[in-house]
Design an enzyme around this catalytic site. Structure first.
Site, PDB file in Angstrom:
ATOM      1  N   SER A  43       0.820  -1.223   0.000  1.00  0.00           N
ATOM      2  CA  SER A  43       0.000   0.000   0.000  1.00  0.00           C
ATOM      3  C   SER A  43       0.851   1.270   0.000  1.00  0.00           C
ATOM      4  O   SER A  43       0.301   2.368  -0.131  1.00  0.00           O
ATOM      5  CB  SER A  43      -0.932   0.018   1.219  1.00  0.00           C
ATOM      6  OG  SER A  43      -1.671  -1.165   1.293  1.00  0.00           O
ATOM      7  N   ILE A  45       2.290   2.764   2.418  1.00  0.00           N
ATOM      8  CA  ILE A  45       1.969   3.659   3.542  1.00  0.00           C
ATOM      9  C   ILE A  45       3.101   3.687   4.560  1.00  0.00           C
ATOM     10  O   ILE A  45       3.623   2.639   4.946  1.00  0.00           O
ATOM     11  CB  ILE A  45       0.680   3.197   4.262  1.00  0.00           C
ATOM     12  CG1 ILE A  45      -0.496   3.211   3.283  1.00  0.00           C
ATOM     13  CG2 ILE A  45       0.376   4.093   5.476  1.00  0.00           C
ATOM     14  CD1 ILE A  45      -1.767   2.581   3.848  1.00  0.00           C
ATOM     15  N   HIS A  47       3.141   4.065   8.022  1.00  0.00           N
ATOM     16  CA  HIS A  47       2.113   4.018   9.065  1.00  0.00           C
ATOM     17  C   HIS A  47       2.503   4.873  10.270  1.00  0.00           C
ATOM     18  O   HIS A  47       3.695   5.112  10.521  1.00  0.00           O
ATOM     19  CB  HIS A  47       1.906   2.568   9.532  1.00  0.00           C
ATOM     20  CG  HIS A  47       1.212   1.721   8.502  1.00  0.00           C
ATOM     21  ND1 HIS A  47      -0.127   1.839   8.230  1.00  0.00           N
ATOM     22  CD2 HIS A  47       1.679   0.754   7.683  1.00  0.00           C
ATOM     23  CE1 HIS A  47      -0.459   0.966   7.281  1.00  0.00           C
ATOM     24  NE2 HIS A  47       0.619   0.304   6.937  1.00  0.00           N
ATOM     25  N   LYS A 247      -5.002  -4.959   8.318  1.00  0.00           N
ATOM     26  CA  LYS A 247      -5.601  -3.664   8.647  1.00  0.00           C
ATOM     27  C   LYS A 247      -6.885  -3.416   7.859  1.00  0.00           C
ATOM     28  O   LYS A 247      -7.491  -2.368   7.952  1.00  0.00           O
ATOM     29  CB  LYS A 247      -4.602  -2.549   8.339  1.00  0.00           C
ATOM     30  CG  LYS A 247      -3.387  -2.542   9.264  1.00  0.00           C
ATOM     31  CD  LYS A 247      -2.475  -1.366   8.938  1.00  0.00           C
ATOM     32  CE  LYS A 247      -1.061  -1.529   9.443  1.00  0.00           C
ATOM     33  NZ  LYS A 247      -0.896  -1.589  10.880  1.00  0.00           N
ATOM     34  N   ARG A 309       2.259 -10.917   1.669  1.00  0.00           N
ATOM     35  CA  ARG A 309       2.870 -10.539   2.949  1.00  0.00           C
ATOM     36  C   ARG A 309       3.658 -11.730   3.507  1.00  0.00           C
ATOM     37  O   ARG A 309       3.118 -12.827   3.569  1.00  0.00           O
ATOM     38  CB  ARG A 309       1.798 -10.162   3.970  1.00  0.00           C
ATOM     39  CG  ARG A 309       0.828  -9.066   3.536  1.00  0.00           C
ATOM     40  CD  ARG A 309      -0.319  -9.007   4.533  1.00  0.00           C
ATOM     41  NE  ARG A 309      -1.339  -8.018   4.230  1.00  0.00           N
ATOM     42  CZ  ARG A 309      -2.397  -8.231   3.439  1.00  0.00           C
ATOM     43  NH1 ARG A 309      -2.543  -9.380   2.816  1.00  0.00           N
ATOM     44  NH2 ARG A 309      -3.297  -7.288   3.272  1.00  0.00           N
ATOM     45  N   CYS A 399       5.780   7.741 -23.364  1.00  0.00           N
ATOM     46  CA  CYS A 399       4.579   7.281 -22.646  1.00  0.00           C
ATOM     47  C   CYS A 399       3.653   8.489 -22.494  1.00  0.00           C
ATOM     48  O   CYS A 399       3.977   9.434 -21.778  1.00  0.00           O
ATOM     49  CB  CYS A 399       4.987   6.733 -21.281  1.00  0.00           C
ATOM     50  SG  CYS A 399       3.621   6.568 -20.116  1.00  0.00           S
ATOM     51  N   CYS A 434      -2.864   2.889 -20.293  1.00  0.00           N
ATOM     52  CA  CYS A 434      -2.788   1.886 -21.369  1.00  0.00           C
ATOM     53  C   CYS A 434      -1.903   0.713 -20.983  1.00  0.00           C
ATOM     54  O   CYS A 434      -1.778  -0.256 -21.739  1.00  0.00           O
ATOM     55  CB  CYS A 434      -2.347   2.515 -22.678  1.00  0.00           C
ATOM     56  SG  CYS A 434      -0.583   2.582 -22.931  1.00  0.00           S
ATOM     57  N   CYS A 439       3.536   2.235 -25.409  1.00  0.00           N
ATOM     58  CA  CYS A 439       4.949   2.630 -25.314  1.00  0.00           C
ATOM     59  C   CYS A 439       5.952   1.484 -25.196  1.00  0.00           C
ATOM     60  O   CYS A 439       7.147   1.697 -25.427  1.00  0.00           O
ATOM     61  CB  CYS A 439       5.147   3.597 -24.156  1.00  0.00           C
ATOM     62  SG  CYS A 439       4.713   2.893 -22.559  1.00  0.00           S
TER      63      CYS A 439
HETATM   64  C1  LIG Z   1      -0.338  -6.395   0.362  1.00  0.00           C
HETATM   65  C2  LIG Z   1       0.711  -5.751   1.219  1.00  0.00           C
HETATM   66  C3  LIG Z   1       0.514  -4.469   1.727  1.00  0.00           C
HETATM   67  C4  LIG Z   1       1.488  -3.880   2.541  1.00  0.00           C
HETATM   68  N1  LIG Z   1       1.340  -2.582   2.910  1.00  0.00           N
HETATM   69  C5  LIG Z   1       2.308  -1.984   3.647  1.00  0.00           C
HETATM   70  C6  LIG Z   1       2.224  -0.606   3.962  1.00  0.00           C
HETATM   71  O1  LIG Z   1       1.342   0.097   3.489  1.00  0.00           O
HETATM   72  N2  LIG Z   1       3.153  -0.085   4.790  1.00  0.00           N
HETATM   73  C7  LIG Z   1       4.152  -0.832   5.316  1.00  0.00           C
HETATM   74  O2  LIG Z   1       4.923  -0.307   6.114  1.00  0.00           O
HETATM   75  N3  LIG Z   1       4.320  -2.129   4.956  1.00  0.00           N
HETATM   76  C8  LIG Z   1       3.438  -2.708   4.123  1.00  0.00           C
HETATM   77  N4  LIG Z   1       3.586  -4.004   3.731  1.00  0.00           N
HETATM   78  C9  LIG Z   1       4.764  -4.735   4.185  1.00  0.00           C
HETATM   79  C10 LIG Z   1       5.998  -4.368   3.362  1.00  0.00           C
HETATM   80  O3  LIG Z   1       5.700  -4.334   1.993  1.00  0.00           O
HETATM   81  C11 LIG Z   1       7.086  -5.400   3.634  1.00  0.00           C
HETATM   82  O4  LIG Z   1       7.248  -5.529   5.018  1.00  0.00           O
HETATM   83  C12 LIG Z   1       8.418  -5.013   3.021  1.00  0.00           C
HETATM   84  O5  LIG Z   1       8.284  -4.626   1.677  1.00  0.00           O
HETATM   85  C13 LIG Z   1       9.365  -6.194   3.125  1.00  0.00           C
HETATM   86  O6  LIG Z   1      10.563  -5.846   2.490  1.00  0.00           O
HETATM   87  P1  LIG Z   1      11.729  -6.890   2.387  1.00  0.00           P
HETATM   88  O7  LIG Z   1      12.914  -6.157   1.888  1.00  0.00           O
HETATM   89  O8  LIG Z   1      11.857  -7.634   3.674  1.00  0.00           O
HETATM   90  O9  LIG Z   1      11.205  -7.976   1.348  1.00  0.00           O
HETATM   91  P2  LIG Z   1      11.316  -7.988  -0.295  1.00  0.00           P
HETATM   92  O10 LIG Z   1      10.972  -6.675  -0.855  1.00  0.00           O
HETATM   93  O11 LIG Z   1      10.586  -9.162  -0.748  1.00  0.00           O
HETATM   94  O12 LIG Z   1      12.873  -8.197  -0.488  1.00  0.00           O
HETATM   95  C14 LIG Z   1      13.479  -9.467  -0.358  1.00  0.00           C
HETATM   96  C15 LIG Z   1      14.342  -9.696  -1.575  1.00  0.00           C
HETATM   97  O13 LIG Z   1      15.050 -10.929  -1.420  1.00  0.00           O
HETATM   98  C16 LIG Z   1      15.204 -11.489  -2.688  1.00  0.00           C
HETATM   99  N5  LIG Z   1      15.477 -12.924  -2.558  1.00  0.00           N
HETATM  100  C17 LIG Z   1      14.664 -13.878  -2.035  1.00  0.00           C
HETATM  101  N6  LIG Z   1      15.262 -15.078  -2.103  1.00  0.00           N
HETATM  102  C18 LIG Z   1      16.475 -14.894  -2.673  1.00  0.00           C
HETATM  103  C19 LIG Z   1      17.558 -15.747  -3.026  1.00  0.00           C
HETATM  104  N7  LIG Z   1      17.523 -17.077  -2.816  1.00  0.00           N
HETATM  105  N8  LIG Z   1      18.664 -15.200  -3.605  1.00  0.00           N
HETATM  106  C20 LIG Z   1      18.728 -13.874  -3.855  1.00  0.00           C
HETATM  107  N9  LIG Z   1      17.727 -13.029  -3.554  1.00  0.00           N
HETATM  108  C21 LIG Z   1      16.614 -13.517  -2.969  1.00  0.00           C
HETATM  109  C22 LIG Z   1      13.882 -11.207  -3.390  1.00  0.00           C
HETATM  110  O14 LIG Z   1      14.020 -11.247  -4.801  1.00  0.00           O
HETATM  111  C23 LIG Z   1      13.527  -9.825  -2.860  1.00  0.00           C
HETATM  112  O15 LIG Z   1      13.864  -8.796  -3.753  1.00  0.00           O
HETATM  113  C24 LIG Z   1       2.661  -4.604   2.884  1.00  0.00           C
HETATM  114  C25 LIG Z   1       2.867  -5.878   2.331  1.00  0.00           C
HETATM  115  C26 LIG Z   1       1.923  -6.421   1.476  1.00  0.00           C
HETATM  116  C27 LIG Z   1       2.224  -7.715   0.797  1.00  0.00           C
END
Ligand SMILES: Cc1cc2nc3c(=O)[nH]c(=O)nc-3n(C[C@H](O)[C@H](O)[C@H](O)COP(=O)(O)OP(=O)(O)OC[C@H]3O[C@@H](n4cnc5c(N)ncnc54)[C@H](O)[C@@H]3O)c2cc1C
Length: 474
Positions: A43, A45, A47, A247, A309, A399, A434, A439
């Site tokens: 989202s 956000i 928070h 939420k 998530r 675009c 689109c 593009c």
């Molecule tokens: C529907 C939804 C809504 C949400 N809304 C919010 C919000 O509004 N506000 C908020 O604060 N949080 C929100 N969250 C939570 C937030 O998006 C996550 O907590 C956050 O993006 C997690 O980041 P990350 O870096 O841990 O994970 P990721 O962004 O998934 O990064 C992990 C990385 O590891 C890599 N990886 C995995 N396995 C391997 C491997 N074997 N070798 C090499 N690379 C690998 C992946 O490719 C990925 O790029 C939301 C989540 C969801 C799904």
């Protein structure tokens, strides 16, 4: 050498925290660029930190992270809009929940909130459902473009001497003489003294490669509608009273225009299931309309999508040292985007420095700043003309939906964009109404020309995701 596995918001911000010290840092990701997994489909956000269960790691890091975003957005030149959020009550019994939020906010040390009622609420949000009787308003809640946070943090790491490795999937680990030999697909190997596992949905599986157990991650899918920028529903983020899993389905402004309506929450098994479902979308439509009755999905929406998530049974972040010099940063579910800058500090200060007892010297030459990646899509025609006079390619729109010019596309390529998805995420081209049907071919042509490749060799994102399968005239 410190290796960070995962270039989402969490991994890139941890790497940025580490590069502030006299250490070599490298980030690895199996995707073709930063922020392409959980960090791209959420989202967006920042928070307010008021509603996390008190005394959890989430509560500790979420409000702190919120506060860190002002400086971070200035240093990393990404947009942050503190548009505020309302949790809305429809009935007297919802007021009990609103009051419980006040209690939680106090416990979490959050002072920035207000209960809004009647005319004041109507003035702030004239288009929300007339049956709403009150809201818990948090003025410090905001919005960002989440993948831009990861992207700019990764660029800042690279500018400060860190190394970025994309299309590198970690598949095995060997421990040799207190050093880790990291083994990636395609026979790529890398040695590191300390490893940070920030692999998002896969952090539990990566922990196993190091012989460690962390709470099992199960994906909870959230589906969304994205709407066109010309329809303006609300000024701030509108949350319903939440359910047990999430939420709830909300209406949230997108920083680059339009609104997101969603997400729902479905516990699923497959970490690769990003599909939209009829039932899911109809649930969102209904819940969105309850908050803002004037949404017209048929006319206003641009696309639907889903994010996953990384949830655990404990429903809290898991950040801890494994056997040896590895840190597992796992279960980073919502509000992981908000907490990410605070998670990064926690990993370095509490785990690496204190628990691992690693000596760190601050670098004198760390540059916290990175320049902006905004495309020039001003409405002001004089500004456009001035820009076009200096460079005609600034007037050559590639675009039309998001007004992205050839000059902007070329600038993105100069800053490292190599794939269609890189251009999409960095410039917004093909993100509009689109969805790239106009593009995409033009972007492929520019990418091929600038990178000195054949158009058939340009990919969507990872290896093998070709767009054109034979010779064509573009
Ligand atoms: C529907 C939804 C809504 C949400 N809304 C919010 C919000 O509004 N506000 C908020 O604060 N949080 C929100 N969250 C939570 C937030 O998006 C996550 O907590 C956050 O993006 C997690 O980041 P990350 O870096 O841990 O994970 P990721 O962004 O998934 O990064 C992990 C990385 O590891 C890599 N990886 C995995 N396995 C391997 C491997 N074997 N070798 C090499 N690379 C690998 C992946 O490719 C990925 O790029 C939301 C989540 C969801 C799904």
């Amino acid at each position: 050498m410190i290796a960070v596995i995962g270039a989402g918001v969490v991994g890139t911000l941890i790497a940025r925290e580490l590069i502030k010290y006299e250490k070599d840092v490298a980030i690895f990701d199996e995707k073709s660029g930063p922020g392409r997994m959980v960090s791209k489909a959420n989202s967006g956000i920042i928070h307010g930190g008021y509603d996390d269960t008190p005394n959890t790691l989430r509560a500790k890091l979420s409000y702190k992270g919120n506060k860190m975003y002002d400086e971070l957005s200035k240093d990393l030149s990404f947009d942050l809009k503190r548009c505020g959020s309302h949790v809305v009550a429809f009935e007297e019994e919802d007021l009990e929940y609103i009051n419980s939020l006040v209690e939680k906010a106090i416990k979490n040390g959050v002072e920035e909130y207000q209960i809004i009622k009647g005319e004041t609420l109507k003035k702030m949000e004239p288009k929300v459902n007339e049956d709403i009787i009150a809201s818990f308003y948090c003025p410090i809640a905001g919005i960002v473009n989440p993948w831009m946070v990861a992207h700019q943090a990764a660029r800042n790491v690279e500018m400060n001497g860190g190394k970025l490795y994309f299309n590198k999937k970690l598949i095995d680990v060997e421990m040799n003489d207190k050093r880790y030999l990291l083994k990636f697909e395609d026979d790529f190997e890398f040695e590191a003294d300390i490893v940070i596992n920030a692999a998002g949905l896969y952090a539990d599986e990566i922990a196993k490669l190091f012989g460690d157990e962390v709470p099992k991650i199960y994906p909870v899918k959230g589906e969304y509608y994205l709407t066109k920028p010309e329809f303006k529903y609300v000024n701030s983020i509108i949350f319903p009273i939440p359910n047990k899993i999430s939420k709830g389905c909300l209406v949230v402004p997108v920083i680059d225009g339009g609104f997101l309506i969603g997400p729902n929450a479905q516990e699923i098994r497959d970490k690769k299931d990003f599909s939209n479902t009829n039932e899911g979308l109809s649930e969102i439509r209904e819940k969105g309309l309850k908050l803002v009755p004037e949404i017209n999905y048929r006319q206003d929406s641009v696309k639907t999508f889903a994010g996953l998530r990384p949830e655990t049974a404990e429903k809290d972040f898991y950040i801890g040292k494994g056997e040896g010099n590895v840190v597992h940063v796992s279960g980073i579910r919502s509000p992981g985007l908000t907490a990410a800058p605070a998670i990064a500090q926690y990993v370095v200060d509490e785990i690496i420095k204190k628990e691992m007892n690693t000596k760190f010297l601050k670098r004198q030459d760390f540059n916290p700043k990175v320049d902006s990646f905004r495309v020039f899509n001003e409405e002001d025609i004089d500004l456009w003309n001035e820009r076009i006079e200096n460079d005609p390619e600034a007037g050559e729109l590639v675009c039309f939906c998001n007004k992205v010019s050839k000059k902007d596309i070329k600038a993105a390529i100069k800053k490292g964009a190599k794939t269609l998805e890189d251009i999409k995420f960095l410039t917004g081209a093909s993100f509009g109404e689109c969805q790239g049907s106009y593009c995409s071919s033009k972007i492929v042509k520019i990418l091929a020309e600038e990178l000195n490749k054949k158009p058939e060799d340009i990919v969507m994102n990872e290896k093998g995701t070709w767009i054109i399968d034979s010779e064509v005239r573009l």
